[in-house]
Design an enzyme around this catalytic site. Structure first.
Site, PDB file in Angstrom:
ATOM      1  N   LYS A 211       0.838  -1.203   0.000  1.00  0.00           N
ATOM      2  CA  LYS A 211       0.000   0.000   0.000  1.00  0.00           C
ATOM      3  C   LYS A 211       0.871   1.250   0.000  1.00  0.00           C
ATOM      4  O   LYS A 211       0.695   2.156  -0.796  1.00  0.00           O
ATOM      5  CB  LYS A 211      -0.916  -0.038   1.233  1.00  0.00           C
ATOM      6  CG  LYS A 211      -1.826   1.154   1.363  1.00  0.00           C
ATOM      7  CD  LYS A 211      -2.737   0.995   2.577  1.00  0.00           C
ATOM      8  CE  LYS A 211      -3.440   2.298   2.893  1.00  0.00           C
ATOM      9  NZ  LYS A 211      -4.282   2.210   4.087  1.00  0.00           N
ATOM     10  N   GLU A 217      10.736  -4.571   4.224  1.00  0.00           N
ATOM     11  CA  GLU A 217      10.736  -6.015   3.946  1.00  0.00           C
ATOM     12  C   GLU A 217      10.366  -6.264   2.480  1.00  0.00           C
ATOM     13  O   GLU A 217      11.039  -7.010   1.773  1.00  0.00           O
ATOM     14  CB  GLU A 217       9.715  -6.745   4.841  1.00  0.00           C
ATOM     15  CG  GLU A 217      10.086  -6.823   6.308  1.00  0.00           C
ATOM     16  CD  GLU A 217       9.551  -5.649   7.113  1.00  0.00           C
ATOM     17  OE1 GLU A 217       9.337  -4.561   6.532  1.00  0.00           O
ATOM     18  OE2 GLU A 217       9.372  -5.818   8.334  1.00  0.00           O
ATOM     19  N   GLY A 271      -4.715  -1.856   5.443  1.00  0.00           N
ATOM     20  CA  GLY A 271      -3.931  -2.996   4.959  1.00  0.00           C
ATOM     21  C   GLY A 271      -4.607  -4.331   5.232  1.00  0.00           C
ATOM     22  O   GLY A 271      -4.734  -5.182   4.341  1.00  0.00           O
ATOM     23  N   ARG A 272      -5.067  -4.533   6.472  1.00  0.00           N
ATOM     24  CA  ARG A 272      -5.640  -5.843   6.833  1.00  0.00           C
ATOM     25  C   ARG A 272      -7.043  -6.052   6.252  1.00  0.00           C
ATOM     26  O   ARG A 272      -7.641  -7.104   6.446  1.00  0.00           O
ATOM     27  CB  ARG A 272      -5.621  -6.010   8.353  1.00  0.00           C
ATOM     28  CG  ARG A 272      -6.238  -4.862   9.136  1.00  0.00           C
ATOM     29  CD  ARG A 272      -5.792  -4.929  10.596  1.00  0.00           C
ATOM     30  NE  ARG A 272      -6.250  -3.784  11.389  1.00  0.00           N
ATOM     31  CZ  ARG A 272      -5.610  -2.625  11.454  1.00  0.00           C
ATOM     32  NH1 ARG A 272      -4.526  -2.424  10.743  1.00  0.00           N
ATOM     33  NH2 ARG A 272      -6.057  -1.640  12.230  1.00  0.00           N
ATOM     34  N   GLU A 357      -4.464  -6.396  15.547  1.00  0.00           N
ATOM     35  CA  GLU A 357      -3.976  -5.100  15.097  1.00  0.00           C
ATOM     36  C   GLU A 357      -5.092  -4.054  15.241  1.00  0.00           C
ATOM     37  O   GLU A 357      -4.836  -2.883  15.467  1.00  0.00           O
ATOM     38  CB  GLU A 357      -3.523  -5.195  13.639  1.00  0.00           C
ATOM     39  CG  GLU A 357      -2.290  -4.368  13.341  1.00  0.00           C
ATOM     40  CD  GLU A 357      -1.659  -4.730  12.012  1.00  0.00           C
ATOM     41  OE1 GLU A 357      -0.643  -5.434  12.031  1.00  0.00           O
ATOM     42  OE2 GLU A 357      -2.177  -4.319  10.968  1.00  0.00           O
ATOM     43  N   HIS A 388      -4.608 -33.177  18.254  1.00  0.00           N
ATOM     44  CA  HIS A 388      -3.480 -34.007  18.678  1.00  0.00           C
ATOM     45  C   HIS A 388      -2.372 -33.144  19.243  1.00  0.00           C
ATOM     46  O   HIS A 388      -1.245 -33.600  19.406  1.00  0.00           O
ATOM     47  CB  HIS A 388      -2.967 -34.829  17.496  1.00  0.00           C
ATOM     48  CG  HIS A 388      -4.032 -35.719  16.938  1.00  0.00           C
ATOM     49  ND1 HIS A 388      -4.154 -37.046  17.280  1.00  0.00           N
ATOM     50  CD2 HIS A 388      -5.067 -35.448  16.098  1.00  0.00           C
ATOM     51  CE1 HIS A 388      -5.209 -37.561  16.653  1.00  0.00           C
ATOM     52  NE2 HIS A 388      -5.776 -36.609  15.938  1.00  0.00           N
ATOM     53  N   LYS A 514       8.579  -0.559  12.700  1.00  0.00           N
ATOM     54  CA  LYS A 514       9.317  -0.156  11.503  1.00  0.00           C
ATOM     55  C   LYS A 514      10.421   0.838  11.895  1.00  0.00           C
ATOM     56  O   LYS A 514      11.548   0.766  11.408  1.00  0.00           O
ATOM     57  CB  LYS A 514       8.368   0.467  10.461  1.00  0.00           C
ATOM     58  CG  LYS A 514       7.381  -0.547   9.852  1.00  0.00           C
ATOM     59  CD  LYS A 514       6.457   0.056   8.786  1.00  0.00           C
ATOM     60  CE  LYS A 514       5.414  -0.953   8.304  1.00  0.00           C
ATOM     61  NZ  LYS A 514       4.475  -0.478   7.280  1.00  0.00           N
TER      62      LYS A 514
HETATM   63  C1  G6Q Z   1      -2.280  -3.740   8.176  1.00  0.00           C
HETATM   64  C2  G6Q Z   1      -1.044  -3.122   8.598  1.00  0.00           C
HETATM   65  C3  G6Q Z   1       0.203  -3.797   8.099  1.00  0.00           C
HETATM   66  C4  G6Q Z   1       0.521  -3.532   6.637  1.00  0.00           C
HETATM   67  C5  G6Q Z   1       1.954  -3.963   6.368  1.00  0.00           C
HETATM   68  C6  G6Q Z   1       2.359  -3.765   4.925  1.00  0.00           C
HETATM   69  O1  G6Q Z   1      -3.364  -3.306   8.414  1.00  0.00           O
HETATM   70  O2  G6Q Z   1      -1.074  -1.783   8.303  1.00  0.00           O
HETATM   71  O3  G6Q Z   1       0.169  -5.180   8.322  1.00  0.00           O
HETATM   72  O4  G6Q Z   1      -0.375  -4.194   5.803  1.00  0.00           O
HETATM   73  O5  G6Q Z   1       2.823  -3.250   7.209  1.00  0.00           O
HETATM   74  O6  G6Q Z   1       2.226  -2.440   4.541  1.00  0.00           O
HETATM   75  P1  G6Q Z   1       2.323  -2.015   3.032  1.00  0.00           P
HETATM   76  O7  G6Q Z   1       1.200  -2.625   2.282  1.00  0.00           O
HETATM   77  O8  G6Q Z   1       2.267  -0.513   3.024  1.00  0.00           O
HETATM   78  O9  G6Q Z   1       3.639  -2.533   2.510  1.00  0.00           O
END
Ligand code: G6Q
Length: 550
Positions: A211, A217, A271-272, A357, A388, A514
């Site tokens: 996003k 990463e 994001g989520r 989150e 199990h 971060k």
């Molecule tokens: C989700 C969070 C987080 C995010 C990641 C990746 O709600 O904000 O998990 O999705 O940090 O972020 P980017 O999509 O910006 O790389």
């Protein structure tokens, strides 16, 4: 505008009433409730299309639900539902609207945000995704040697990984037979290195899903993928093998991807909650546009239900209220999610992010401290494997662990007998957790034993029962039913956040993580000077790394 002058919900009379009700009913046994009311399943279950929610195996009565619904009204749940649906900026700390539901709207609907209808833009991106994915899936989109694409690698983390990963896995039965989809998220180089080992650059397509397009990463993995690709191809070939999904066009261009190959979305998609947006591109590549649309339609059906059904007949609302009943009034600290479906095995991880989150917060939406427990620890594993492993604690441990069992009534994979055994296991577990095993029942199973041995053995063979669970039965794991299921959990989490007075849509804890890594990274260099601000443990670990890193 909403009322920000209110004291925390825990100071309301209804909160006290619920505490009182809990004290009065806490010795109630579900086994007896079922015995007393043969209609209990009928009374406490709901169905929406191919999704059935059975919430009868909970420590609740109709009175409990009445009080919990009063609590929801006290928190102005109906008002917050409207505010979310209409695009008010309810994510106050980031001043953003929360409109993942707009991503699921059919084309003929409209939704005005600041006077502009967002639905045409949503559908325009979907159509661009459709054209692109059709080309790749039909073999018309060719790689730099003229061969069709055979592998897709989604590079993303958190919300840009977990949602699409779960959907892709869950809908494996719908996937393109000649296309494999891989998900690389971790900055640990072994994740991408081990994935690339299996792939041929000439037939691989990378989807960089971020996003913000600033997440280290993902960008490091994207650079590694690009370097690997350029070992056998040229810069000009990148356009056929790298596409981006992002809200940040400038950063996408700077990375070297033409924005013609970028699929956008908007800051009102968290994001989520983003699998429904262009972040679902890898999924669409795998299952095709029509199935992806079905997935969106399932989400939309759950939205219609959530926004339209009365609170006492509303699946996400009831799940949320029952969750609050245990979390807040029974002080249960965790909530387990057990999908009895191998394809859904990563669902607990997705719900974990969604829930923890969103509601892992200690202050309310206006910054006021909250002096009660908020979001639970979410965990879980696929059944029957988990039986199990950790079910022992659920059956005979000391903790109250509310569970969700998720199980499809039909399998995509034949093996009918195995499916029946799977379903039987699921139903048997929730039954046993509810019923337990009484002294008389244990005695009936034991041979005649000398008194001392009996005294030792009997307590160990007893099962207290009264462990609550919901069962969510899907007719089959279809795109539509999966859409309903995932949207159901999103709304559940939202309802809980509203009741606790939380902004469920920011994530400062993630941002902090971060920041921290950024500070330590340069200090890992042998020549660097460590900041005196670190504690002795962190300093010691940094020095240990410098000494032992080859
Ligand atoms: C989700 C969070 C987080 C995010 C990641 C990746 O709600 O904000 O998990 O999705 O940090 O972020 P980017 O999509 O910006 O790389």
């Amino acid at each position: 505008m909403f009322d920000d002058s209110k004291a925390g919900i825990n100071h309301s009379p209804i909160w006290a009433k619920l505490h009182q009700h809990q004290r009065a009913t806490r010795f109630m046994q579900m086994r007896e409730l079922f015995h007393a009311d043969p209609q209990r399943f009928k009374r406490f279950s709901l169905q929406l299309d191919g999704l059935l929610l059975d919430y009868s195996k909970n420590r609740i009565t109709e009175r409990t639900l009445e009080l919990l619904i009063d609590l929801a009204r006290e928190a102005d749940l109906p008002g917050w539902m409207t505010r979310m649906r209409e695009g008010e900026r309810i994510n106050v700390s980031e001043k953003r609207s929360v409109l993942h539901t707009a991503l699921r709207l059919p084309q003929q609907e409209s939704l005005l945000l600041d006077g502009e209808d967002v639905v045409p833009a949503v559908h325009e991106v979907l159509q661009r995704m459709r054209v692109f994915t059709d080309k790749v899936r039909s073999g018309q989109w060719l790689g730099y040697t003229g061969q069709p694409i055979r592998a897709v690698v989604n590079l993303g983390i958190g919300g840009s990984d977990l949602g699409p990963l779960v959907v892709q896995e869950a809908l494996a039965a719908y996937s393109h037979p000649d296309l494999t989809v891989h998900f690389v998220s971790n900055v640990d180089g072994q994740h991408i290195a081990r994935t690339l080992q299996q792939l041929d650059p000439a037939t691989t397509l990378f989807v960089i899903a971020s996003k913000s397009f600033t997440t280290p990463e993902t960008l490091l993995n994207a650079e590694a993928a690009k370097a690997w690709f350029l070992r056998s191809a040229s810069q000009a070939d990148i356009a056929r093998h790298f596409v981006a999904v992002s809200t940040n066009a400038a950063a996408v261009s700077a990375f070297g991807i033409d924005t013609e190959h970028m699929y956008g979305f908007w800051d009102w998609v968290g994001g989520r909650y983003s699998v429904w947006s262009a972040i679902g591109l890898s999924v669409m590549l795998s299952i095709g546009y029509d199935n992806f649309r079905e997935f969106l339609d399932g989400g939309y059906a759950m939205d219609q239900h959530f926004f339209g059904a009365p609170l006492d007949g509303n699946i996400p609302v009831l799940l949320a209220l029952i969750g609050i009943w245990y979390n807040t009034f029974y002080q249960a600290h965790t909530h387990a999610i057990m999908p009895y479906d191998h394809g859904l095995r990563r669902l607990p991880a997705h719900i974990q992010q969604l829930d923890m989150e969103s509601n892992g917060k200690r202050v309310g939406r206006f910054g006021e401290p909250l002096d009660f427990d908020t979001g639970p620890v979410i965990w879980g594993e696929e059944g029957a494997n988990s039986q199990h492993a950790f079910f022992q604690l659920l059956h005979q441990g000391t903790r109250l662990v509310p569970c969700d069992f998720i199980v499809p009534m039909n399998s995509h994979y034949g093996l009918e007998q195995q499916h029946r055994v799977l379903v039987a296991n699921c139903f048997a577990q929730s039954e046993a957790l509810m019923r337990g095993k009484s002294e008389a029942e244990v005695m009936a199973e034991l041979p005649d034993l000398p008194g001392e041995e009996l005294d030792m053995l009997l307590p160990q063979k007893l099962f207290p029962g009264n462990q609550p669970s919901n069962t969510i039965a899907l007719e089959k794991v279809t795109p539509y039913n999966l859409g309903m299921l995932m949207a159901m959990y999103e709304h559940k989490v939202f309802v809980q956040g509203v009741i606790w007075g939380i902004n469920s849509f920011d994530q400062w804890g993630v941002e902090y993580g971060k920041q921290l890594a950024r500070r330590i990274l340069p200090e890992l260099d042998a020549a660097a000077v460590s900041s005196a601000e670190h504690d002795s443990s962190t300093l010691g670990l940094i020095r240990h790394f410098r000494k032992t890193h080859g």
